[in-house]
Design an enzyme around this catalytic site. Structure first.
Site, PDB file in Angstrom:
ATOM      1  N   ASP A 194      41.468  20.860  -2.777  1.00 27.47           N
ATOM      2  CA  ASP A 194      41.722  22.256  -2.420  1.00 27.47           C
ATOM      3  C   ASP A 194      40.722  23.191  -3.073  1.00 27.47           C
ATOM      4  O   ASP A 194      40.487  24.300  -2.586  1.00 27.47           O
ATOM      5  CB  ASP A 194      43.131  22.669  -2.882  1.00 27.47           C
ATOM      6  CG  ASP A 194      44.197  22.158  -1.941  1.00 27.47           C
ATOM      7  OD1 ASP A 194      43.874  21.907  -0.768  1.00 27.47           O
ATOM      8  OD2 ASP A 194      45.353  22.012  -2.391  1.00 27.47           O
ATOM      9  N   GLU A 206      27.501  15.738  47.166  1.00 28.89           N
ATOM     10  CA  GLU A 206      28.432  16.781  46.720  1.00 28.89           C
ATOM     11  C   GLU A 206      28.322  18.041  47.591  1.00 28.89           C
ATOM     12  O   GLU A 206      28.907  19.065  47.258  1.00 28.89           O
ATOM     13  CB  GLU A 206      28.170  17.120  45.245  1.00 28.89           C
ATOM     14  CG  GLU A 206      28.500  15.945  44.312  1.00 28.89           C
ATOM     15  CD  GLU A 206      28.382  16.287  42.830  1.00 28.89           C
ATOM     16  OE1 GLU A 206      27.931  17.390  42.497  1.00 28.89           O
ATOM     17  OE2 GLU A 206      28.759  15.422  42.011  1.00 28.89           O
ATOM     18  N   SER A 262      51.150  23.689   5.798  1.00 26.26           N
ATOM     19  CA  SER A 262      50.444  22.599   5.130  1.00 26.26           C
ATOM     20  C   SER A 262      51.284  21.315   5.076  1.00 26.26           C
ATOM     21  O   SER A 262      52.515  21.355   5.138  1.00 26.26           O
ATOM     22  CB  SER A 262      50.106  23.040   3.699  1.00 26.26           C
ATOM     23  OG  SER A 262      49.188  22.162   3.124  1.00 26.26           O
ATOM     24  N   GLN A 289      44.248  44.370  13.621  1.00 27.95           N
ATOM     25  CA  GLN A 289      43.204  45.394  13.786  1.00 27.95           C
ATOM     26  C   GLN A 289      41.869  44.918  13.223  1.00 27.95           C
ATOM     27  O   GLN A 289      40.807  45.231  13.775  1.00 27.95           O
ATOM     28  CB  GLN A 289      43.648  46.737  13.171  1.00 27.95           C
ATOM     29  CG  GLN A 289      43.989  46.728  11.686  1.00 27.95           C
ATOM     30  CD  GLN A 289      45.452  46.379  11.407  1.00 27.95           C
ATOM     31  OE1 GLN A 289      46.101  45.691  12.211  1.00 27.95           O
ATOM     32  NE2 GLN A 289      45.971  46.821  10.279  1.00 27.95           N
ATOM     33  N   GLU A 342      47.410  15.986   7.670  1.00 28.62           N
ATOM     34  CA  GLU A 342      46.341  16.885   7.233  1.00 28.62           C
ATOM     35  C   GLU A 342      45.693  16.315   5.957  1.00 28.62           C
ATOM     36  O   GLU A 342      44.477  16.154   5.902  1.00 28.62           O
ATOM     37  CB  GLU A 342      46.943  18.268   6.949  1.00 28.62           C
ATOM     38  CG  GLU A 342      45.931  19.298   6.485  1.00 28.62           C
ATOM     39  CD  GLU A 342      46.599  20.572   5.977  1.00 28.62           C
ATOM     40  OE1 GLU A 342      47.833  20.578   5.749  1.00 28.62           O
ATOM     41  OE2 GLU A 342      45.879  21.578   5.787  1.00 28.62           O
ATOM     42  N   HIS A 343      46.515  16.029   4.948  1.00 29.91           N
ATOM     43  CA  HIS A 343      46.055  15.456   3.686  1.00 29.91           C
ATOM     44  C   HIS A 343      46.689  14.079   3.499  1.00 29.91           C
ATOM     45  O   HIS A 343      47.912  13.956   3.627  1.00 29.91           O
ATOM     46  CB  HIS A 343      46.494  16.303   2.486  1.00 29.91           C
ATOM     47  CG  HIS A 343      46.055  17.737   2.544  1.00 29.91           C
ATOM     48  ND1 HIS A 343      46.923  18.763   2.842  1.00 29.91           N
ATOM     49  CD2 HIS A 343      44.849  18.304   2.324  1.00 29.91           C
ATOM     50  CE1 HIS A 343      46.253  19.917   2.803  1.00 29.91           C
ATOM     51  NE2 HIS A 343      44.998  19.666   2.490  1.00 29.91           N
ATOM     52  N   ASN A 346      48.442  35.716   8.774  1.00 33.16           N
ATOM     53  CA  ASN A 346      49.856  35.678   9.160  1.00 33.16           C
ATOM     54  C   ASN A 346      49.985  35.615  10.687  1.00 33.16           C
ATOM     55  O   ASN A 346      49.004  35.422  11.401  1.00 33.16           O
ATOM     56  CB  ASN A 346      50.592  36.895   8.578  1.00 33.16           C
ATOM     57  CG  ASN A 346      50.035  38.216   9.128  1.00 33.16           C
ATOM     58  OD1 ASN A 346      49.315  38.244  10.122  1.00 33.16           O
ATOM     59  ND2 ASN A 346      50.379  39.306   8.471  1.00 33.16           N
ATOM     60  N   GLN A 373      51.882  20.568  -2.198  1.00 40.58           N
ATOM     61  CA  GLN A 373      51.896  21.135  -0.850  1.00 40.58           C
ATOM     62  C   GLN A 373      53.201  21.861  -0.582  1.00 40.58           C
ATOM     63  O   GLN A 373      53.215  22.914   0.050  1.00 40.58           O
ATOM     64  CB  GLN A 373      51.650  20.057   0.219  1.00 40.58           C
ATOM     65  CG  GLN A 373      50.240  19.490   0.174  1.00 40.58           C
ATOM     66  CD  GLN A 373      49.163  20.559   0.179  1.00 40.58           C
ATOM     67  OE1 GLN A 373      49.068  21.353   1.096  1.00 40.58           O
ATOM     68  NE2 GLN A 373      48.352  20.610  -0.880  1.00 40.58           N
ATOM     69  N   HIS A 408      20.992  22.691  45.338  1.00 44.31           N
ATOM     70  CA  HIS A 408      20.686  21.813  44.200  1.00 44.31           C
ATOM     71  C   HIS A 408      19.626  20.795  44.625  1.00 44.31           C
ATOM     72  O   HIS A 408      18.629  20.582  43.934  1.00 44.31           O
ATOM     73  CB  HIS A 408      21.936  21.062  43.734  1.00 44.31           C
ATOM     74  CG  HIS A 408      22.900  21.878  42.925  1.00 44.31           C
ATOM     75  ND1 HIS A 408      23.583  22.952  43.429  1.00 44.31           N
ATOM     76  CD2 HIS A 408      23.287  21.761  41.633  1.00 44.31           C
ATOM     77  CE1 HIS A 408      24.367  23.465  42.476  1.00 44.31           C
ATOM     78  NE2 HIS A 408      24.201  22.757  41.373  1.00 44.31           N
ATOM     79  N   TYR A 455      38.261  36.173   7.937  1.00 41.83           N
ATOM     80  CA  TYR A 455      39.492  36.899   7.608  1.00 41.83           C
ATOM     81  C   TYR A 455      40.096  36.322   6.335  1.00 41.83           C
ATOM     82  O   TYR A 455      40.218  35.099   6.197  1.00 41.83           O
ATOM     83  CB  TYR A 455      40.519  36.804   8.745  1.00 41.83           C
ATOM     84  CG  TYR A 455      41.672  37.729   8.455  1.00 41.83           C
ATOM     85  CD1 TYR A 455      41.594  39.065   8.813  1.00 41.83           C
ATOM     86  CD2 TYR A 455      42.781  37.298   7.756  1.00 41.83           C
ATOM     87  CE1 TYR A 455      42.611  39.944   8.493  1.00 41.83           C
ATOM     88  CE2 TYR A 455      43.805  38.167   7.424  1.00 41.83           C
ATOM     89  CZ  TYR A 455      43.716  39.491   7.795  1.00 41.83           C
ATOM     90  OH  TYR A 455      44.715  40.358   7.464  1.00 41.83           O
ATOM     91  N   HIS A 508      53.442  25.620  -1.179  1.00 42.08           N
ATOM     92  CA  HIS A 508      52.719  26.574  -0.341  1.00 42.08           C
ATOM     93  C   HIS A 508      53.658  27.425   0.499  1.00 42.08           C
ATOM     94  O   HIS A 508      53.413  28.608   0.716  1.00 42.08           O
ATOM     95  CB  HIS A 508      51.781  25.836   0.634  1.00 42.08           C
ATOM     96  CG  HIS A 508      50.395  25.674   0.116  1.00 42.08           C
ATOM     97  ND1 HIS A 508      49.591  26.741  -0.188  1.00 42.08           N
ATOM     98  CD2 HIS A 508      49.663  24.565  -0.158  1.00 42.08           C
ATOM     99  CE1 HIS A 508      48.417  26.295  -0.620  1.00 42.08           C
ATOM    100  NE2 HIS A 508      48.429  24.987  -0.621  1.00 42.08           N
TER     101      HIS A 508
END
Lengths: 433, 433
Positions: free
Chosen positions: B361, B415, B237, B191, B327-328, B214, B259, B420, B130, B262
């Site tokens: 990046d 068990e 971020s 969709q 993250e960074h 989003n 950052q 088994h 996506y 963003h």
């Protein structure tokens, strides 16, 4: 009666497609109840845990008695027979040896511009293992979850196992002891998952939660995901056996029943290139069902979801298997390696007629926590990878930044991310002065 | 003004803990709307896709025009300047070279009982990527998702990118072409996710969906998870810079802003062992904010979520960093390798002052899809591992089953899983005859 399909039938494709999309699970919707339990544990901590344990497990706890003491663990573990202990220890050793080989290596190299690149693996600091109480309290699951965590280097390994009415399974405590669990709490359900995810005064939070559980546990794991990592949410067990006519029908019958006995929603499928052999296996299943202890469960599973599929040859068997993407795949054929080479999606493969699937449930070495419901198309069984994570590393030199920095500035500009470009350009400007 | 914290302050621990648990995201609850969209796509397929695209993207499609033709892709890709194309190609080559090294090997060995054990990796057959439309339509994200998929061996690689009002980003199509995307559809939102997960007459379903989006896209990915695999649901971020006084405050300032620009919910934190340097960086940020194109966004992020933390030494910086699990992580210190050795949780580390985070990046080679919101405690950035899966393999011989089978039977019995045990015992009985 299970379904019988033959690839030469006119309606075969439609019936096989229906088999693929068959809905086997009708999980109760407990999400609202679980949300309330989690909120209660977050708000009231230990007090909520004690109240909920009293309500669901009919067991009165205090923060002081929530955790099994070392003496209690030793006492329960001591109740296990020497033979059972030896079997558990052999299983743990074999699982450990297999998973030891899964540990990936750190990498670091210098590229043609002089930049040092690579990555490093580090373990999760603290993991939590959920173990169901009652009938589904399996010591083998403790090994399959705890051993990989310890091999990965997880230092703090918490286990939660409910003890309804105070009933403890000594084998589960022994398995925890053998596999290096560091804390054991006698709590269960969504409240145990919430305690491990958010922490209470008594139970420090963990970073990752794994292990099987009922609908409440599954819903709680879904809800705390993000706050902590979780393993997969497993569906009912499945086995696909591909067998030629050179097999004892009874062996294949008990292999099919070994998954069917787990759960009425389990699914056992035989694919064979010999219709008479398929019929013989179905007869052998019926015969075994006459005396099997769990015949009510296994019989319902076999009747409602079982299938015998007759194909024209083993190549077609592989094609159908890849559409099923089975959790467990037995290849009971003359040349199992040749057939395995055609398999693109399966959780675990058991090669040849001397490898019943159950060997992998306990003692083979590979993990028995495997992707169900066709998710082997995109996911793997539990492994040490579930308890480690990768940190990527990069170190530029002035020369390497000079070589590749301008392209980064151009791409940042094309994405209208000015500060991204400036952070590179400010350094390039120094070089160009 | 960002927050200023000093480790010597009496309220430091409380303020740092508050920084850790700060809620930055207020995602709108679109789950019901998304459920309806997915149900519509499942029920009406292509017709639903066309209706929803008309409604949300003001674009009239037919099943025939949903997909970009090879000629259209070539035409749009041809609009990109030679310089931008060269930058994208360099980035793709470097990302490919880095991810090539991530491919794990198959393993197989014979254990002391004669059993053959091991595992095999196979690629996901079909993946869907996506890509957001409009302002957040980043060609670099196409490379970071598509290149690892192709390195992993994914044969069918679908991309969905909405084109609101018909506006196409040529760089995104070029990036798709360079990285080996095999189908591109001009659809977006929940969709598009539903179409990739369930398929329509025009779009065949995929097995795994990755890529940013989003709130609608994120909710749709959560909902189709299980039916297909998904990558992480990324939060806003973050960057953490650990810098000593031997840095140009302006370099660190633009790194923090790279950052912050963003998203207003992004978070940029500086940890330094020099209070005067920290103040100098904050002044440099303010100066850069005067002219930065995205100063409204970056300024809000820095004001609301930014922080400057002064510590007594770099060892303390590492401790705090491990609690943040950023993250960074930039290590702009004299000996970044020594400091990196103390870091246990981070998505990506950028070593030394010549390695601004933005290089990662775009063009460093490592992936820029990284764990946010402290999830580096338990998860890793995107890699080839997200597009392959492991099948474990086991093959017993009569001798190996004789050696370990009895322990499996014992565990199965413990068990209460009789079938088994029978599946192993039936074979042992043959050996003992």
């Amino acid at each position: 009666m299970p379904q019988f399909l033959n690839a030469t039938d006119a309606d075969f494709e439609a019936r096989f497609a229906a088999l693929l999309t068959m809905k086997r699970e009708d999980a109760p919707d407990v999400d609202e109840a679980v949300a309330a339990i989690i909120a209660d544990v977050r708000a009231r901590g230990d007090a909520a845990i004690c109240d909920l344990t009293s309500r669901f497990d009919r067991l009165d706890l205090t923060p002081e008695t929530m955790r099994f003491s070392a003496d209690e663990i030793a006492d329960y573990a001591g109740q296990v027979s020497a033979e059972d202990r030896a079997a558990l220890e052999l299983a743990a050793a074999r699982i450990r040896a297999y998973h030891d080989r899964q540990m990936p290596r750190d990498e670091s190299w210098v590229d043609e511009t002089g930049a040092t690149l690579g990555w490093r693996w580090t373990p999760v600091s603290a993991a939590g293992l959920y173990v169901p109480g009652g009938l589904a309290s399996y010591p083998s699951s403790v090994l399959m979850n705890a051993v990989p965590a310890r091999v990965a280097g997880v230092e703090r390994l918490v286990m939660c196992v409910p003890t309804p009415d105070g009933v403890v399974n000594p084998l589960v405590l022994l398995a925890a002891q053998i596999s290096g669990v560091t804390e054991i709490y006698r709590i269960g359900g969504a409240q145990a998952v919430a305690a491990m995810a958010y922490g209470t005064d008594t139970i420090a939070p963990v970073d990752k939660i794994t292990g099987p559980g009922n609908a409440f546990v599954a819903a709680a794991k879904r809800r705390v995901f993000g706050r902590v990592g979780i393993d997969m949410i497993a569906g009912p067990s499945e086995i696909l056996v591909i067998a030629d006519a050179q097999n004892d029908p009874d062996w294949i019958a008990v292999d099919l029943l070994s998954q069917a006995e787990h759960d009425e929603s389990a699914q056992s499928i035989l694919i064979t290139d010999d219709a008479a052999f398929g019929a013989a296996v179905a007869r052998a299943v019926d015969k075994r069902l006459e005396t099997l202890e769990r015949r009510a469960i296994a019989g319902a599973s076999w009747r409602d979801f079982g299938a015998v599929v007759v194909v024209r040859d083993l190549a077609q068997a592989a094609e159908l298997s890849n559409r099923i993407a089975p959790e467990h795949l037995e290849l009971a054929v003359a040349d199992p390696d040749a057939l395995a080479a055609k398999i693109t999606h399966a959780g675990a493969i058991f090669l040849g007629q001397w490898t019943p699937e159950a060997i992998g449930d306990y003692i083979g070495g590979p993990n028995h926590v495997l992707p169900t419901a066709r998710s082997a198309r995109f996911s793997s069984g539990l492994s040490v990878m579930d308890f480690i994570k990768r940190t990527t590393m990069a170190r530029m030199t002035p020369e390497s930044l000079h070589a590749i920095g301008p392209a980064a500035v151009r791409l940042a500009t094309s994405e209208s991310l000015e500060a991204h470009g400036l952070s590179v350009q400010a350094r390039l400007d120094r070089l160009n002065r």
